[in-house]
Enzyme design. Sequence first.
Site, PDB file in Angstrom:
ATOM      1  N   GLY A 191     -15.798 -17.908 -10.503  1.00 56.76           N
ATOM      2  CA  GLY A 191     -14.354 -17.197 -11.261  1.00 56.76           C
ATOM      3  C   GLY A 191     -13.857 -17.987 -12.408  1.00 56.76           C
ATOM      4  O   GLY A 191     -12.869 -17.847 -12.313  1.00 56.76           O
ATOM      5  N   GLY A 192     -14.981 -18.534 -13.185  1.00 57.00           N
ATOM      6  CA  GLY A 192     -14.405 -19.646 -14.073  1.00 57.00           C
ATOM      7  C   GLY A 192     -13.714 -18.952 -15.370  1.00 57.00           C
ATOM      8  O   GLY A 192     -13.628 -19.912 -16.302  1.00 57.00           O
ATOM      9  N   ARG A 243     -10.479 -22.675  -9.206  1.00 60.39           N
ATOM     10  CA  ARG A 243      -9.244 -22.986  -9.903  1.00 60.39           C
ATOM     11  C   ARG A 243      -8.164 -21.816 -10.057  1.00 60.39           C
ATOM     12  O   ARG A 243      -8.668 -20.486 -10.516  1.00 60.39           O
ATOM     13  CB  ARG A 243      -9.239 -23.524 -11.319  1.00 60.39           C
ATOM     14  CG  ARG A 243      -7.987 -23.763 -11.824  1.00 60.39           C
ATOM     15  CD  ARG A 243      -7.868 -24.379 -13.392  1.00 60.39           C
ATOM     16  NE  ARG A 243      -6.623 -24.907 -13.557  1.00 60.39           N
ATOM     17  CZ  ARG A 243      -5.559 -24.109 -14.029  1.00 60.39           C
ATOM     18  NH1 ARG A 243      -5.532 -22.924 -14.105  1.00 60.39           N
ATOM     19  NH2 ARG A 243      -4.366 -24.883 -14.402  1.00 60.39           N
ATOM     20  N   MET A 247     -17.886 -12.934  -6.285  1.00 64.64           N
ATOM     21  CA  MET A 247     -17.634 -13.637  -5.134  1.00 64.64           C
ATOM     22  C   MET A 247     -17.839 -13.020  -3.908  1.00 64.64           C
ATOM     23  O   MET A 247     -18.158 -13.818  -2.989  1.00 64.64           O
ATOM     24  CB  MET A 247     -16.236 -14.197  -5.241  1.00 64.64           C
ATOM     25  CG  MET A 247     -16.218 -15.442  -6.608  1.00 64.64           C
ATOM     26  SD  MET A 247     -14.475 -16.232  -6.441  1.00 64.64           S
ATOM     27  CE  MET A 247     -13.345 -14.551  -6.847  1.00 64.64           C
ATOM     28  N   HIS A 265      -5.376 -18.081  -4.243  1.00 66.56           N
ATOM     29  CA  HIS A 265      -4.021 -17.466  -4.168  1.00 66.56           C
ATOM     30  C   HIS A 265      -4.205 -16.106  -4.845  1.00 66.56           C
ATOM     31  O   HIS A 265      -2.965 -15.345  -4.484  1.00 66.56           O
ATOM     32  CB  HIS A 265      -3.055 -18.216  -5.331  1.00 66.56           C
ATOM     33  CG  HIS A 265      -3.273 -18.391  -6.647  1.00 66.56           C
ATOM     34  ND1 HIS A 265      -2.711 -19.248  -7.602  1.00 66.56           N
ATOM     35  CD2 HIS A 265      -3.924 -17.232  -7.458  1.00 66.56           C
ATOM     36  CE1 HIS A 265      -2.891 -18.934  -8.541  1.00 66.56           C
ATOM     37  NE2 HIS A 265      -3.833 -17.698  -8.765  1.00 66.56           N
TER      38      HIS A 265
END
EC number: 2.1.1.-
Length: 378
Positions: free
Chosen positions: A219-220, A282, A267, A286
């Site tokens: 998820g970069g 990163r 993902m 959340h």
Amino acid sequence: MSTPEQWIQEFEALCSRASILFPSGIEDENIRIRALRIAEKAVHQLHTPMTFAEAQTWAPLELFGAGVACEMGIFDVLSKSSVPLSPVDIATELNTDPALVARIMRLLDAHYMVDQVTLGQYAANAITRDYVQPYRKGNVMTQVALMPSYFALPAWLRDNDYKVRPDANHCAWQVGANTTKTFWEMPRTTQEDDFVTFYPFEAVFSTSNVDDILFVDIGGGLGHQAMRVRSAFPRSRGRIIVQDLPQVTNKITTASLPDVEIMDHDMADPQPVKGARVYYLRGVLHNHADHISIKYLSQFAAAMSPESRLLIHEALATDLNPTKNITRFDLSMLASCGGAQRSEAEQKALLEKVGLEVSGVWSTPRDWSIMEARLKRE
């Protein structure tokens, strides 16, 4: 005995020294943060219940004013000028309404985002110049865009009897924005920390070679974090991969990420890269409720080897004396995408449910931490 007027003078003298005693570039940032919290407590003690409620009620307009100033270009004009400017000067430069500029300037001045050096003459300060930066503009406009979900949150919680299992497709965002789409289908703009200096990558990569997979940024996004690692560890040390959805990766060019591999990946699907030294997330977990985060984590754990590390780079809430920002961020996640800003214990609990255990935690700026997890030892 001092009079109230003398107390005010003493207080003013102390406040005037604050930027000298606790500069923004202070070596120990925690000292400045502690001083800031003491100052916030002092302000709170000076409030009456009425003035506290007034400040809270009208606070959104401070953000909206900053957003308007960003879009108009007011911060840019002031930051470029070597002399103070009047609202008419600014309006002339921007070809806009002087009366509107004057109203915006009053708001910015009242909230310390510009300095009024003489009557009607404004100059840039550190806050003004910060608002010129693309990441700060992006942050402000993202929060403005999120406001519909914040406004809808109380009614959304009430309509769901305060018993909800939210996710990005079913949260206050859809109600406030009157849409069926998720917030994450909007463009994202974030500032990236130089996290490489906070985690012992050199030790983890010490025996690597050109064929090893060093770092998988899951998820970069556009790969800013991956490039920080690449800059510190050349191609001869191993491979670096950025993974994200096709609608993100198709915006990346090979020129922008030299010596970094780009991979389409969801993902929710099995992780195709097995046994990497580091898998990195990163600001990902959340965005999601616990049950969705567990689903993702299980896919990562299945791909890990005993030598692999999963690094979760998130802002962690503390149960004792949490910062204002972290509590605001938590409600923002709940409203906009059904996520949560978790505590260290809550994040550890998620990892344990998929067979991972925490092997270290490293603090980074602004409440953020890097939590390292590895496969549980038998």
